[in-house]
Scaffold this motif. Structure first.
Motif, PDB file in Angstrom:
ATOM      1  N   ALA A 166       0.821  -1.212   0.000  1.00  0.00           N
ATOM      2  CA  ALA A 166       0.000   0.000   0.000  1.00  0.00           C
ATOM      3  C   ALA A 166       0.856   1.265   0.000  1.00  0.00           C
ATOM      4  N   SER A 167       1.998   1.219   0.685  1.00  0.00           N
ATOM      5  CA  SER A 167       2.854   2.407   0.729  1.00  0.00           C
ATOM      6  C   SER A 167       3.395   2.732  -0.658  1.00  0.00           C
ATOM      7  N   VAL A 168       3.704   1.701  -1.444  1.00  0.00           N
ATOM      8  CA  VAL A 168       4.222   1.927  -2.789  1.00  0.00           C
ATOM      9  C   VAL A 168       3.145   2.489  -3.698  1.00  0.00           C
ATOM     10  N   VAL A 169       1.958   1.862  -3.695  1.00  0.00           N
ATOM     11  CA  VAL A 169       0.909   2.295  -4.622  1.00  0.00           C
ATOM     12  C   VAL A 169       0.329   3.650  -4.228  1.00  0.00           C
ATOM     13  N   SER A 170       0.233   3.943  -2.935  1.00  0.00           N
ATOM     14  CA  SER A 170      -0.284   5.254  -2.525  1.00  0.00           C
ATOM     15  C   SER A 170       0.718   6.355  -2.843  1.00  0.00           C
ATOM     16  N   CYS A 171       2.017   6.061  -2.714  1.00  0.00           N
ATOM     17  CA  CYS A 171       3.037   7.033  -3.096  1.00  0.00           C
ATOM     18  C   CYS A 171       2.985   7.287  -4.595  1.00  0.00           C
ATOM     19  N   MET A 184      12.417 -14.942   3.651  1.00  0.00           N
ATOM     20  CA  MET A 184      11.271 -14.403   2.933  1.00  0.00           C
ATOM     21  C   MET A 184      11.434 -12.885   2.758  1.00  0.00           C
ATOM     22  N   ILE A 185      11.189 -12.419   1.546  1.00  0.00           N
ATOM     23  CA  ILE A 185      11.287 -10.986   1.264  1.00  0.00           C
ATOM     24  C   ILE A 185      10.138 -10.557   0.364  1.00  0.00           C
ATOM     25  N   MET A 186       9.830  -9.278   0.402  1.00  0.00           N
ATOM     26  CA  MET A 186       8.919  -8.689  -0.577  1.00  0.00           C
ATOM     27  C   MET A 186       9.797  -8.320  -1.774  1.00  0.00           C
ATOM     28  N   SER A 187       9.825  -9.175  -2.767  1.00  0.00           N
ATOM     29  CA  SER A 187      10.782  -9.018  -3.860  1.00  0.00           C
ATOM     30  C   SER A 187      10.363  -8.005  -4.911  1.00  0.00           C
ATOM     31  N   SER A 188       9.059  -7.819  -5.087  1.00  0.00           N
ATOM     32  CA  SER A 188       8.618  -6.899  -6.130  1.00  0.00           C
ATOM     33  C   SER A 188       7.219  -6.371  -5.843  1.00  0.00           C
ATOM     34  N   VAL A 189       6.928  -5.222  -6.441  1.00  0.00           N
ATOM     35  CA  VAL A 189       5.581  -4.649  -6.404  1.00  0.00           C
ATOM     36  C   VAL A 189       5.227  -4.256  -7.826  1.00  0.00           C
ATOM     37  N   ALA A 190       4.171  -4.848  -8.346  1.00  0.00           N
ATOM     38  CA  ALA A 190       3.715  -4.531  -9.697  1.00  0.00           C
ATOM     39  C   ALA A 190       2.555  -3.547  -9.619  1.00  0.00           C
ATOM     40  N   LEU A 191       2.659  -2.470 -10.372  1.00  0.00           N
ATOM     41  CA  LEU A 191       1.622  -1.443 -10.396  1.00  0.00           C
ATOM     42  C   LEU A 191       0.870  -1.518 -11.720  1.00  0.00           C
ATOM     43  N   VAL A 220       0.539   8.526 -20.345  1.00  0.00           N
ATOM     44  CA  VAL A 220       1.528   7.464 -20.135  1.00  0.00           C
ATOM     45  C   VAL A 220       2.832   8.059 -19.621  1.00  0.00           C
ATOM     46  N   ARG A 221       3.261   9.177 -20.202  1.00  0.00           N
ATOM     47  CA  ARG A 221       4.513   9.808 -19.760  1.00  0.00           C
ATOM     48  C   ARG A 221       4.422  10.249 -18.308  1.00  0.00           C
ATOM     49  N   VAL A 222       3.285  10.796 -17.922  1.00  0.00           N
ATOM     50  CA  VAL A 222       3.115  11.252 -16.546  1.00  0.00           C
ATOM     51  C   VAL A 222       3.153  10.062 -15.590  1.00  0.00           C
ATOM     52  N   MET A 223       2.518   8.958 -15.960  1.00  0.00           N
ATOM     53  CA  MET A 223       2.563   7.766 -15.108  1.00  0.00           C
ATOM     54  C   MET A 223       3.986   7.224 -14.995  1.00  0.00           C
ATOM     55  N   GLU A 224       4.710   7.198 -16.098  1.00  0.00           N
ATOM     56  CA  GLU A 224       6.094   6.717 -16.062  1.00  0.00           C
ATOM     57  C   GLU A 224       6.955   7.623 -15.189  1.00  0.00           C
ATOM     58  N   ARG A 225       6.735   8.923 -15.290  1.00  0.00           N
ATOM     59  CA  ARG A 225       7.500   9.869 -14.482  1.00  0.00           C
ATOM     60  C   ARG A 225       7.173   9.716 -12.997  1.00  0.00           C
ATOM     61  N   ALA A 226       5.892   9.460 -12.703  1.00  0.00           N
ATOM     62  CA  ALA A 226       5.479   9.278 -11.310  1.00  0.00           C
ATOM     63  C   ALA A 226       6.144   8.053 -10.703  1.00  0.00           C
ATOM     64  N   GLU A 227       6.247   6.973 -11.478  1.00  0.00           N
ATOM     65  CA  GLU A 227       6.891   5.764 -10.968  1.00  0.00           C
ATOM     66  C   GLU A 227       8.370   6.017 -10.681  1.00  0.00           C
ATOM     67  N   LYS A 228       9.024   6.787 -11.544  1.00  0.00           N
ATOM     68  CA  LYS A 228      10.442   7.073 -11.360  1.00  0.00           C
ATOM     69  C   LYS A 228      10.691   8.045 -10.207  1.00  0.00           C
ATOM     70  N   THR A 235      11.820  -4.629  -6.478  1.00  0.00           N
ATOM     71  CA  THR A 235      11.655  -4.138  -7.840  1.00  0.00           C
ATOM     72  C   THR A 235      10.229  -3.631  -8.024  1.00  0.00           C
ATOM     73  N   VAL A 236      10.087  -2.433  -8.560  1.00  0.00           N
ATOM     74  CA  VAL A 236       8.758  -1.861  -8.838  1.00  0.00           C
ATOM     75  C   VAL A 236       8.569  -1.803 -10.343  1.00  0.00           C
ATOM     76  N   THR A 237       7.510  -2.424 -10.825  1.00  0.00           N
ATOM     77  CA  THR A 237       7.227  -2.430 -12.258  1.00  0.00           C
ATOM     78  C   THR A 237       5.916  -1.701 -12.531  1.00  0.00           C
ATOM     79  N   LEU A 238       5.791  -1.213 -13.762  1.00  0.00           N
ATOM     80  CA  LEU A 238       4.627  -0.412 -14.150  1.00  0.00           C
ATOM     81  C   LEU A 238       4.015  -0.983 -15.422  1.00  0.00           C
ATOM     82  N   ASP A 239       2.714  -1.252 -15.364  1.00  0.00           N
ATOM     83  CA  ASP A 239       1.961  -1.703 -16.533  1.00  0.00           C
ATOM     84  C   ASP A 239       0.783  -0.748 -16.687  1.00  0.00           C
ATOM     85  N   ALA A 240       1.016   0.355 -17.403  1.00  0.00           N
ATOM     86  CA  ALA A 240       0.058   1.458 -17.451  1.00  0.00           C
ATOM     87  C   ALA A 240      -0.961   1.295 -18.567  1.00  0.00           C
ATOM     88  N   ALA A 241      -2.168   1.755 -18.297  1.00  0.00           N
ATOM     89  CA  ALA A 241      -3.236   1.732 -19.300  1.00  0.00           C
ATOM     90  C   ALA A 241      -3.941   3.085 -19.309  1.00  0.00           C
TER      91      ALA A 241
END
Length: 202
Positions: free
Chosen positions: A98-103, A137-144, A160-168, A179-185
């Motif tokens: 939740a901290s990753v997606v809310s940020c 055990m680790i939280m290895s990735s968060v997919a958005l 799309v550019r704004v979403m990519e910039r927000a992730e970065k 690892t945080v990945t982004l699959d934007a629509a």
């Protein structure tokens, strides 16, 4: 915390606060900058947690005053994937995700506003992955999986550019090893803009 974003150069401000700001994230050519107050070199987010029973407790913060929480508290527990875990209650793994997606959302909103992206809807699903690595055990990735609704097809690439910039630019993503990945629509819904332009966010 005051965050101010604008396209290249130094921030402009009618209230003359720009001298109190510093850059914490530089954009590329034509990309927004991210600013915070100069005097905010560090900040602590204060949490108190108290065990209640079994494998769960109550987590509170005096800094949280939303009416949807009970005096700034939420119940947390060991997730059911672990021995004696309890289903249906917030877990540390859920809160980490939740901290990753809310940020990501709050960073998107700031950059979208200052990039003048007109949109009518934003949702984002997030999946935090827990797995074993090197014997622990680790939280290895968060997919958005964000989804932004715009009213004009010409705004699709900008969204799309704004979403990519927000992730970065998300400070939580910078603070973790996962690892945080982004699959934007992007959804183009011209009918929304035509029916009720008052709902459009700029």
């Amino acid at each position: 915390m005051l965050i101010k974003v604008r396209r290249g150069g130094w921030p402009l401000s009618d209230d003359n606060q720009n001298r109190d700001m510093m850059i914490v994230m530089k954009g590329g050519k034509g990309e927004p900058y991210l600013y915070v107050k100069k005097n905010m070199k560090e900040h602590y987010y204060n949490i108190d947690i108290k065990w209640s029973r079994d494998r769960k407790g109550l987590m509170c913060s005096s800094e949280i005053t939303t009416p949807l929480s009970e005096r700034g508290c939420i119940e947390v527990a060991t997730p059911p994937e672990f021995p004696k875990g309890i289903p249906g209650i917030w877990s540390p793994e859920h809160l980490f995700t939740a901290s990753v997606v809310s940020c990501f959302m709050t960073t998107f909103l700031a950059i979208a506003e200052n990039s003048k992206l007109a949109f009518t809807g934003f949702t984002c699903r997030a999946a935090g992955k827990l797995e074993e690595a090197d014997g622990r055990m680790i939280m290895s990735s968060v997919a958005l999986y964000p989804e932004v609704t715009v009213t004009e097809a010409g705004s699709r690439e900008k969204a799309v550019r704004v979403m990519e910039r927000a992730e970065k630019s998300c400070l939580i993503s910078h603070s973790i090893k996962s690892t945080v990945t982004l699959d934007a629509a992007v959804i183009v819904d011209a009918k929304v803009g035509a029916d009720d332009s008052s709902q459009m966010v700029h």
